[in-house]
Design a protein around this motif. Structure first.
Motif, PDB file in Angstrom:
ATOM      1  N   TYR A   1      -4.685 -18.037 -26.937  1.00 15.28           N
ATOM      2  CA  TYR A   1      -4.684 -17.912 -25.480  1.00 15.28           C
ATOM      3  C   TYR A   1      -4.729 -19.288 -24.826  1.00 15.28           C
ATOM      4  O   TYR A   1      -5.301 -20.210 -25.403  1.00 15.28           O
ATOM      5  CB  TYR A   1      -5.897 -17.081 -25.032  1.00 15.28           C
ATOM      6  N   PRO A   2      -4.097 -19.437 -23.664  1.00 19.96           N
ATOM      7  CA  PRO A   2      -3.412 -18.429 -22.863  1.00 19.96           C
ATOM      8  C   PRO A   2      -2.058 -18.062 -23.453  1.00 19.96           C
ATOM      9  O   PRO A   2      -1.382 -18.899 -24.036  1.00 19.96           O
ATOM     10  CB  PRO A   2      -3.249 -19.108 -21.508  1.00 19.96           C
ATOM     11  N   GLN A   3      -1.697 -16.793 -23.261  1.00 22.07           N
ATOM     12  CA  GLN A   3      -0.410 -16.292 -23.697  1.00 22.07           C
ATOM     13  C   GLN A   3       0.428 -15.900 -22.482  1.00 22.07           C
ATOM     14  O   GLN A   3      -0.110 -15.606 -21.417  1.00 22.07           O
ATOM     15  CB  GLN A   3      -0.588 -15.069 -24.606  1.00 22.07           C
ATOM     16  N   ARG A   4       1.735 -15.892 -22.680  1.00 24.78           N
ATOM     17  CA  ARG A   4       2.640 -15.439 -21.624  1.00 24.78           C
ATOM     18  C   ARG A   4       3.495 -14.313 -22.189  1.00 24.78           C
ATOM     19  O   ARG A   4       4.025 -14.413 -23.288  1.00 24.78           O
ATOM     20  CB  ARG A   4       3.542 -16.583 -21.148  1.00 24.78           C
ATOM     21  N   TRP A   5       3.621 -13.240 -21.421  1.00 22.52           N
ATOM     22  CA  TRP A   5       4.396 -12.077 -21.861  1.00 22.52           C
ATOM     23  C   TRP A   5       5.463 -11.791 -20.811  1.00 22.52           C
ATOM     24  O   TRP A   5       5.153 -11.551 -19.641  1.00 22.52           O
ATOM     25  CB  TRP A   5       3.481 -10.867 -22.059  1.00 22.52           C
ATOM     26  N   VAL A   6       6.713 -11.836 -21.256  1.00 22.01           N
ATOM     27  CA  VAL A   6       7.836 -11.655 -20.342  1.00 22.01           C
ATOM     28  C   VAL A   6       8.740 -10.546 -20.869  1.00 22.01           C
ATOM     29  O   VAL A   6       9.283 -10.651 -21.974  1.00 22.01           O
ATOM     30  CB  VAL A   6       8.657 -12.953 -20.182  1.00 22.01           C
ATOM     31  N   TYR A   7       8.876  -9.500 -20.067  1.00 22.70           N
ATOM     32  CA  TYR A   7       9.845  -8.437 -20.336  1.00 22.70           C
ATOM     33  C   TYR A   7      10.866  -8.534 -19.210  1.00 22.70           C
ATOM     34  O   TYR A   7      10.749  -7.857 -18.183  1.00 22.70           O
ATOM     35  CB  TYR A   7       9.151  -7.078 -20.376  1.00 22.70           C
ATOM     36  N   MET A   8      11.833  -9.420 -19.404  1.00 21.51           N
ATOM     37  CA  MET A   8      12.704  -9.843 -18.316  1.00 21.51           C
ATOM     38  C   MET A   8      13.502  -8.688 -17.716  1.00 21.51           C
ATOM     39  O   MET A   8      13.650  -8.583 -16.496  1.00 21.51           O
ATOM     40  CB  MET A   8      13.653 -10.939 -18.815  1.00 21.51           C
ATOM     41  N   TYR A   9      14.023  -7.811 -18.565  1.00 22.06           N
ATOM     42  CA  TYR A   9      14.881  -6.739 -18.066  1.00 22.06           C
ATOM     43  C   TYR A   9      14.087  -5.627 -17.396  1.00 22.06           C
ATOM     44  O   TYR A   9      14.661  -4.731 -16.774  1.00 22.06           O
ATOM     45  CB  TYR A   9      15.737  -6.184 -19.209  1.00 22.06           C
ATOM     46  N   GLN A  10      12.775  -5.686 -17.520  1.00 23.58           N
ATOM     47  CA  GLN A  10      11.918  -4.706 -16.830  1.00 23.58           C
ATOM     48  C   GLN A  10      11.160  -5.358 -15.664  1.00 23.58           C
ATOM     49  O   GLN A  10      10.279  -4.735 -15.070  1.00 23.58           O
ATOM     50  CB  GLN A  10      10.912  -4.096 -17.821  1.00 23.58           C
ATOM     51  N   ASP A  11      11.492  -6.610 -15.365  1.00 19.54           N
ATOM     52  CA  ASP A  11      10.836  -7.352 -14.276  1.00 19.54           C
ATOM     53  C   ASP A  11       9.320  -7.441 -14.468  1.00 19.54           C
ATOM     54  O   ASP A  11       8.539  -7.224 -13.528  1.00 19.54           O
ATOM     55  CB  ASP A  11      11.148  -6.715 -12.903  1.00 19.54           C
ATOM     56  N   VAL A  12       8.913  -7.771 -15.683  1.00 19.94           N
ATOM     57  CA  VAL A  12       7.488  -7.923 -15.986  1.00 19.94           C
ATOM     58  C   VAL A  12       7.240  -9.346 -16.484  1.00 19.94           C
ATOM     59  O   VAL A  12       7.904  -9.815 -17.418  1.00 19.94           O
ATOM     60  CB  VAL A  12       7.017  -6.914 -17.051  1.00 19.94           C
ATOM     61  N   TRP A  13       6.294 -10.019 -15.851  1.00 19.14           N
ATOM     62  CA  TRP A  13       5.890 -11.378 -16.250  1.00 19.14           C
ATOM     63  C   TRP A  13       4.399 -11.505 -15.971  1.00 19.14           C
ATOM     64  O   TRP A  13       3.928 -11.267 -14.865  1.00 19.14           O
ATOM     65  CB  TRP A  13       6.647 -12.414 -15.421  1.00 19.14           C
ATOM     66  N   PHE A  14       3.639 -11.856 -16.997  1.00 21.65           N
ATOM     67  CA  PHE A  14       2.213 -12.097 -16.766  1.00 21.65           C
ATOM     68  C   PHE A  14       1.665 -13.019 -17.839  1.00 21.65           C
ATOM     69  O   PHE A  14       2.221 -13.127 -18.935  1.00 21.65           O
ATOM     70  CB  PHE A  14       1.409 -10.780 -16.734  1.00 21.65           C
ATOM     71  N   GLN A  15       0.573 -13.685 -17.508  1.00 19.72           N
ATOM     72  CA  GLN A  15      -0.157 -14.510 -18.468  1.00 19.72           C
ATOM     73  C   GLN A  15      -1.479 -13.838 -18.780  1.00 19.72           C
ATOM     74  O   GLN A  15      -2.067 -13.175 -17.911  1.00 19.72           O
ATOM     75  CB  GLN A  15      -0.403 -15.906 -17.899  1.00 19.72           C
ATOM     76  N   LEU A  16      -1.920 -14.016 -20.010  1.00 20.69           N
ATOM     77  CA  LEU A  16      -3.192 -13.431 -20.441  1.00 20.69           C
ATOM     78  C   LEU A  16      -4.059 -14.528 -21.029  1.00 20.69           C
ATOM     79  O   LEU A  16      -3.636 -15.252 -21.925  1.00 20.69           O
ATOM     80  CB  LEU A  16      -2.944 -12.344 -21.494  1.00 20.69           C
TER      81      LEU A  16
ATOM     82  N   GLN B   1      10.183  -3.481 -35.438  1.00 18.83           N
ATOM     83  CA  GLN B   1       9.601  -2.368 -34.673  1.00 18.83           C
ATOM     84  C   GLN B   1       8.483  -2.834 -33.735  1.00 18.83           C
ATOM     85  O   GLN B   1       8.168  -2.156 -32.756  1.00 18.83           O
ATOM     86  CB  GLN B   1       9.051  -1.317 -35.625  1.00 18.83           C
ATOM     87  N   VAL B   2       7.876  -3.968 -34.058  1.00 19.76           N
ATOM     88  CA  VAL B   2       6.778  -4.472 -33.229  1.00 19.76           C
ATOM     89  C   VAL B   2       7.320  -5.248 -32.029  1.00 19.76           C
ATOM     90  O   VAL B   2       6.781  -5.161 -30.921  1.00 19.76           O
ATOM     91  CB  VAL B   2       5.827  -5.353 -34.054  1.00 19.76           C
ATOM     92  N   PHE B   3       8.393  -6.000 -32.232  1.00 19.69           N
ATOM     93  CA  PHE B   3       9.029  -6.695 -31.117  1.00 19.69           C
ATOM     94  C   PHE B   3       9.508  -5.674 -30.086  1.00 19.69           C
ATOM     95  O   PHE B   3       9.777  -4.516 -30.424  1.00 19.69           O
ATOM     96  CB  PHE B   3      10.233  -7.503 -31.604  1.00 19.69           C
ATOM     97  N   PRO B   4       9.641  -6.076 -28.822  1.00 22.47           N
ATOM     98  CA  PRO B   4      10.183  -5.161 -27.807  1.00 22.47           C
ATOM     99  C   PRO B   4      11.581  -4.672 -28.201  1.00 22.47           C
ATOM    100  O   PRO B   4      12.322  -5.394 -28.887  1.00 22.47           O
ATOM    101  CB  PRO B   4      10.246  -6.030 -26.544  1.00 22.47           C
ATOM    102  N   PRO B   5      11.970  -3.486 -27.793  1.00 18.24           N
ATOM    103  CA  PRO B   5      13.300  -2.957 -28.128  1.00 18.24           C
ATOM    104  C   PRO B   5      14.407  -3.934 -27.715  1.00 18.24           C
ATOM    105  O   PRO B   5      14.411  -4.443 -26.592  1.00 18.24           O
ATOM    106  CB  PRO B   5      13.373  -1.666 -27.315  1.00 18.24           C
ATOM    107  N   GLY B   6      15.333  -4.197 -28.634  1.00 19.82           N
ATOM    108  CA  GLY B   6      16.450  -5.077 -28.332  1.00 19.82           C
ATOM    109  C   GLY B   6      16.162  -6.552 -28.523  1.00 19.82           C
ATOM    110  O   GLY B   6      17.071  -7.379 -28.391  1.00 19.82           O
TER     111      GLY B   6
END
Length: 375
Positions: free
Chosen positions: A267-282, A149-154
């Motif tokens: 940190y630094p972390q990278r977050w990629v939601y590929m199917y939503q066209d989201v990519w960023f580093q924190l 449930q914590v991981f992104p859907p799918g």
């Protein structure tokens, strides 16, 4: 009185054996190092392998400099003859990759059954002390149900062994020995290949101080310092931005590090939601967060700042995880082991922080063309 005091001190001396001296795993590690050196490998005399906390026998291992190491100085060389490998390089083809991992897992099982007769025996003794259940895909059912449930859907974060190895026929449904072998190849491997000693250099994208040639080079892997490494400092590698990683950083980030290696990276972390066209580093330093987007020229292929449906997705994800907070931050269910619960709560917190910070930056972006009322 003096004799009694001396005798007492002598007893205390022998009873006060350090945790390191009691740690049988250290002996196993030393045997493995000797094995590598006696089979064409090189391990600098300026490094040692020990627990990150020497007084805690449950602390992870790391590779540490015992003397100052100069930039470009050679640290390790592991010949290919000591690799546990699939047949050939796997490239970036997903099917070939999982087939290769399956090959390596079966080789590992076969060699393990040979025991001391295996040419990899000292390395296998080290792998034997690695606990099962380190990766989310090998968690308890209750732990998987919450982490899913914590991981992104799918996301396949807890289901990849079933999907790619049980359903494909690589391993049988209830074969825990085979499951552990697959998990070890993923967790400790590079491109489906297990490389002794090199697999003990930990990941931290903020503190990388080593570099190496491609792991599939004919001569094996050679590792050198990418910068001066002072005595006492730990050696670090990158698991997702390396010379052999290809374009992994375009679709791989902190959730995938957890899936494949079993920890929430610093940190630094990278977050990629590929199917939503989201990519960023924190990144995080001095109590401040910094969000970095993949921005480029209009004619270039880049992710850019999230907009439209991507922003709606991020907002929805944050709401969803906020609703999970009561469950995840509550008392640990007795059917979930402590290490699983700690990782689940840590990942839940890290994800919420990342989503909050990226949404905050988008909301303050003067060039954002959507309605700011949605924030």
């Amino acid at each position: 009185m003096g004799i009694f005091l001396a005798f007492s001190l002598l007893v205390i001396f022998f009873l006060d054996v350090t945790a390191a001296e009691k740690d049988g795993a250290l002996h196993t590690v030393k045997e493995m190092m000797d094995w590598v050196r006696s089979n064409g490998g090189f391990i600098s005399e300026k490094v040692d392998i020990r627990r990150m906390d020497p007084n805690d026998k449950l602390s992870p291992f790391g590779v540490f400099a015992t003397k100052d190491i100069d930039e470009k100085e050679n640290i390790l060389h592991i010949p290919k003859s000591l690799y546990v490998s699939p047949l050939g390089s796997l490239g970036e083809n997903e099917t070939l990759y999982y087939d290769g991992v399956c090959q390596s897992a079966h080789t590992l099982m076969k060699e393990t059954k040979l025991g001391d007769e295996s040419k990899y025996a000292p390395y296998l003794r080290y792998l034997k002390i690695q606990k099962q259940g380190a990766l989310p895909a090998t968690y308890s059912k209750a732990g998987k149900d919450i982490l899913r449930q914590v991981f992104p859907p799918g996301h396949d974060g807890v289901d990849w062994i079933d999907k790619h190895f049980r359903e494909s026929g690589c391993i049988l449904k209830d074969d825990t020995f085979a499951e552990h072998a697959v998990a070890l190849v993923i967790q400790r491997g590079f491109d489906g290949t297990l490389i002794p000693i090199w697999d003990m250099v930990n990941h931290d994208n903020g503190r990388i101080n080593t570099d190496h040639n491609p792991i599939h080079s004919d001569q094996g892997i050679s590792v050198h310092a990418s910068q001066p490494i002072p005595a006492g400092e730990q050696l670090y590698n990158t698991y997702d931005d390396c010379v052999d990683c290809g374009a992994v950083s375009a679709y791989w980030g902190t959730p995938e590090i957890l899936r494949d290696f079993g920890f929430v990276e610093d940190y630094p972390q990278r977050w990629v939601y590929m199917y939503q066209d989201v990519w960023f580093q924190l990144d995080h330093s001095n109590d401040e967060y910094t969000v970095i987007f993949d921005e480029g020229e209009p004619e270039e292929d880049y992710w850019g700042i999230p907009k439209g449906e991507a922003v709606q997705f991020l907002l929805g994800e944050l709401r969803r995880l906020d609703e999970l907070a009561t469950l995840v931050s509550g008392t640990r269910p007795k059917e979930i082991p402590e290490h699983e619960w700690n990782t689940i709560t840590q990942f839940h917190h890290a994800t919420r922080v990342a989503l909050r910070e990226v949404i905050k930056v988008v909301a303050n972006d003067k060039n954002y063309k959507g309605s700011h009322d949605e924030f």
